[in-house]
Motif scaffolding. Structure first.
Motif, mmCIF file in Angstrom:
data_model
loop_
_atom_site.group_PDB
_atom_site.id
_atom_site.type_symbol
_atom_site.label_atom_id
_atom_site.label_comp_id
_atom_site.label_asym_id
_atom_site.label_seq_id
_atom_site.Cartn_x
_atom_site.Cartn_y
_atom_site.Cartn_z
ATOM 1 N N ARG A 163 91.949 30.092 42.107
ATOM 2 C CA ARG A 163 90.819 30.769 42.735
ATOM 3 C C ARG A 163 90.304 31.905 41.866
ATOM 4 N NH1 ARG A 163 94.124 30.207 47.317
ATOM 5 N NH2 ARG A 163 94.705 32.424 47.248
ATOM 6 N N HIS A 164 91.224 32.605 41.206
ATOM 7 C CA HIS A 164 90.822 33.700 40.308
ATOM 8 C C HIS A 164 90.012 33.157 39.138
ATOM 9 C CE1 HIS A 164 92.160 37.404 37.746
ATOM 10 N NE2 HIS A 164 90.906 37.466 38.103
ATOM 11 N N ILE A 165 90.464 32.055 38.562
ATOM 12 C CA ILE A 165 89.740 31.437 37.448
ATOM 13 C C ILE A 165 88.359 30.966 37.889
ATOM 14 C CG2 ILE A 165 89.729 29.449 35.869
ATOM 15 C CD1 ILE A 165 92.788 29.654 35.798
ATOM 16 N N ALA A 166 88.274 30.512 39.147
ATOM 17 C CA ALA A 166 87.006 29.982 39.659
ATOM 18 C C ALA A 166 86.054 31.088 40.122
ATOM 19 C CB ALA A 166 87.276 29.030 40.817
ATOM 20 N N GLY A 167 86.421 32.339 39.881
ATOM 21 C CA GLY A 167 85.535 33.438 40.255
ATOM 22 C C GLY A 167 86.082 34.361 41.312
ATOM 23 N N GLY A 168 87.344 34.167 41.661
ATOM 24 C CA GLY A 168 87.955 35.010 42.681
ATOM 25 C C GLY A 168 88.437 36.334 42.112
ATOM 26 N N GLU A 169 89.459 36.907 42.772
ATOM 27 C CA GLU A 169 89.958 38.209 42.379
ATOM 28 C C GLU A 169 91.423 38.137 41.953
ATOM 29 O OE1 GLU A 169 89.386 40.741 45.719
ATOM 30 O OE2 GLU A 169 87.194 40.665 45.627
ATOM 31 N N LEU A 170 91.840 39.178 41.247
ATOM 32 C CA LEU A 170 93.227 39.272 40.810
ATOM 33 C C LEU A 170 94.182 39.251 41.999
ATOM 34 C CD1 LEU A 170 95.239 39.817 38.449
ATOM 35 C CD2 LEU A 170 94.856 42.260 38.841
ATOM 36 N N SER A 171 93.743 39.827 43.105
ATOM 37 C CA SER A 171 94.587 39.894 44.298
ATOM 38 C C SER A 171 94.861 38.523 44.901
ATOM 39 C CB SER A 171 93.933 40.789 45.353
ATOM 40 O OG SER A 171 92.646 40.303 45.702
ATOM 41 N N ASP A 172 94.139 37.493 44.474
ATOM 42 C CA ASP A 172 94.360 36.146 44.989
ATOM 43 C C ASP A 172 95.752 35.633 44.658
ATOM 44 O OD1 ASP A 172 91.881 35.936 46.168
ATOM 45 O OD2 ASP A 172 90.923 34.998 44.436
ATOM 46 N N TRP A 173 96.338 36.160 43.577
ATOM 47 C CA TRP A 173 97.661 35.673 43.176
ATOM 48 C C TRP A 173 98.670 36.766 42.828
ATOM 49 C CZ3 TRP A 173 99.433 36.959 38.316
ATOM 50 C CH2 TRP A 173 98.483 37.414 37.398
ATOM 51 N N LEU A 174 98.212 38.000 42.575
ATOM 52 C CA LEU A 174 99.115 39.047 42.103
ATOM 53 C C LEU A 174 100.221 39.349 43.102
ATOM 54 C CD1 LEU A 174 99.845 41.091 39.955
ATOM 55 C CD2 LEU A 174 98.230 42.697 41.007
ATOM 56 N N GLY A 175 99.898 39.404 44.388
ATOM 57 C CA GLY A 175 100.912 39.693 45.393
ATOM 58 C C GLY A 175 102.024 38.658 45.400
ATOM 59 N N TYR A 176 101.659 37.380 45.258
ATOM 60 C CA TYR A 176 102.667 36.319 45.220
ATOM 61 C C TYR A 176 103.534 36.426 43.969
ATOM 62 C CZ TYR A 176 99.764 34.317 48.887
ATOM 63 O OH TYR A 176 99.053 34.111 50.038
ATOM 64 N N PHE A 177 102.894 36.790 42.851
ATOM 65 C CA PHE A 177 103.665 36.976 41.617
ATOM 66 C C PHE A 177 104.666 38.111 41.768
ATOM 67 C CE2 PHE A 177 104.190 39.455 37.718
ATOM 68 C CZ PHE A 177 104.849 38.516 36.933
ATOM 69 N N LEU A 178 104.234 39.214 42.365
ATOM 70 C CA LEU A 178 105.133 40.354 42.547
ATOM 71 C C LEU A 178 106.266 40.019 43.508
ATOM 72 C CD1 LEU A 178 102.520 43.273 42.732
ATOM 73 C CD2 LEU A 178 104.055 42.696 40.834
ATOM 74 N N LEU A 179 105.978 39.199 44.519
ATOM 75 C CA LEU A 179 107.020 38.761 45.450
ATOM 76 C C LEU A 179 108.047 37.905 44.709
ATOM 77 C CD1 LEU A 179 107.452 39.156 48.534
ATOM 78 C CD2 LEU A 179 106.460 36.884 48.841
ATOM 79 N N PHE A 180 107.561 36.977 43.893
ATOM 80 C CA PHE A 180 108.455 36.128 43.091
ATOM 81 C C PHE A 180 109.255 36.976 42.101
ATOM 82 C CE2 PHE A 180 108.734 34.053 38.869
ATOM 83 C CZ PHE A 180 109.744 33.155 39.151
ATOM 84 N N ALA A 181 108.562 37.905 41.426
ATOM 85 C CA ALA A 181 109.236 38.753 40.451
ATOM 86 C C ALA A 181 110.299 39.614 41.115
ATOM 87 C CB ALA A 181 108.209 39.634 39.735
ATOM 88 N N SER A 182 110.025 40.091 42.329
ATOM 89 C CA SER A 182 110.996 40.918 43.046
ATOM 90 C C SER A 182 112.247 40.117 43.391
ATOM 91 C CB SER A 182 110.366 41.484 44.326
ATOM 92 O OG SER A 182 109.280 42.316 44.027
#
Length: 226
Positions: free
Chosen positions: A161-180
């Motif tokens: 979705r970010h690549i298609a014109g969305g926002e960084l927040s579309d995936w950053l939260g999930y990445f931080l959850l995975f990283a945590s």
């Protein structure tokens, strides 16, 4: 939207995901390789153990699934009837489960055994199930703390979705959850090099107790005021 990725609720979810990682490491590094966070793996073990002539593997995996689901069920009942004013009340149940696991382990094998037997692992799986109900919206879990597969799927969709014109927040939260979660597992692995299984249960209980105290007396009040 990016602000929500770093608000108090999001930060708490990262802390609890890290705790789930530590608990997973505790069980995996100081037991016969039991999974307390990976129910997909347990489902496969429960089914495939019979084909390897390993009934013990199948039964233990099935019991861990029962423990996990029981944790979800009991925590959900408590949320509905006892923790109406405490949105993150399930952390209390997780703390109690970890303390109980520590006590059972001490009575079972003593303080100095490196490996954890199945009974404390069963209680840890129950606690993990309860922990996963810490974030609920409209009656459904909104943040699955130990469900890494689902988190990665959502992260991948968010990146698209970010690549298609969305926002960084579309995936950053999930990445931080995975990283945590991964950071918690790494921390748990490092801790396992210097303490035995009982010691890891003590560490996990202490971390969970501190987190529970914060959520129960501070975070939950802020959430209700909003």
């Amino acid at each position: 939207m990016l602000r929500e990725t770093f608000d108090s609720e999001a930060r708490l979810s990262y802390v609890l995901a890290g705790l789930a990682g530590i608990l997973g490491a505790t069980a995996f590094t100081h037991s016969a390789g039991y999974f307390v966070t990976f129910m997909t793996g347990n489902a496969q073990r429960a089914a495939l153990g019979y084909f390897r002539d390993d009934v013990t593997l199948s039964v233990s995996a099935g019991l861990l699934i029962v423990a996990f689901v029981s944790g979800v069920l009991v925590a959900s009942v408590c949320r509905r009837h006892f923790w109406v004013a405490h949105p993150h009340g399930p952390t209390v149940l997780t703390t109690v489960s970890l303390i109980a696991a520590t006590v059972v382990d001490v009575f079972d094998l003593g303080w100095y055994q490196n490996e954890l037997d199945f009974p404390p692992i069963f209680l840890v799986a129950f606690g993990i199930g309860a922990l996963n109900t810490s974030f609920v919206k409209d009656g459904e879990v909104s943040v699955p703390l130990s469900y890494v597969t689902g988190t990665l799927v959502k992260m991948g969709q968010g990146i698209e979705r970010h690549i298609a014109g969305g926002e960084l927040s579309d995936w950053l939260g999930y990445f931080l959850l995975f990283a945590s979660f991964t950071l918690g597992a790494t921390a748990g692995g490092a801790i396992s090099l210097v303490v035995n299984g009982t010691g890891m249960l003590v560490v996990a209980s202490a971390v969970c107790a501190v987190t529970t105290a914060y959520t129960y007396f501070h975070q939950d009040r802020r959430a209700l005021l909003k």
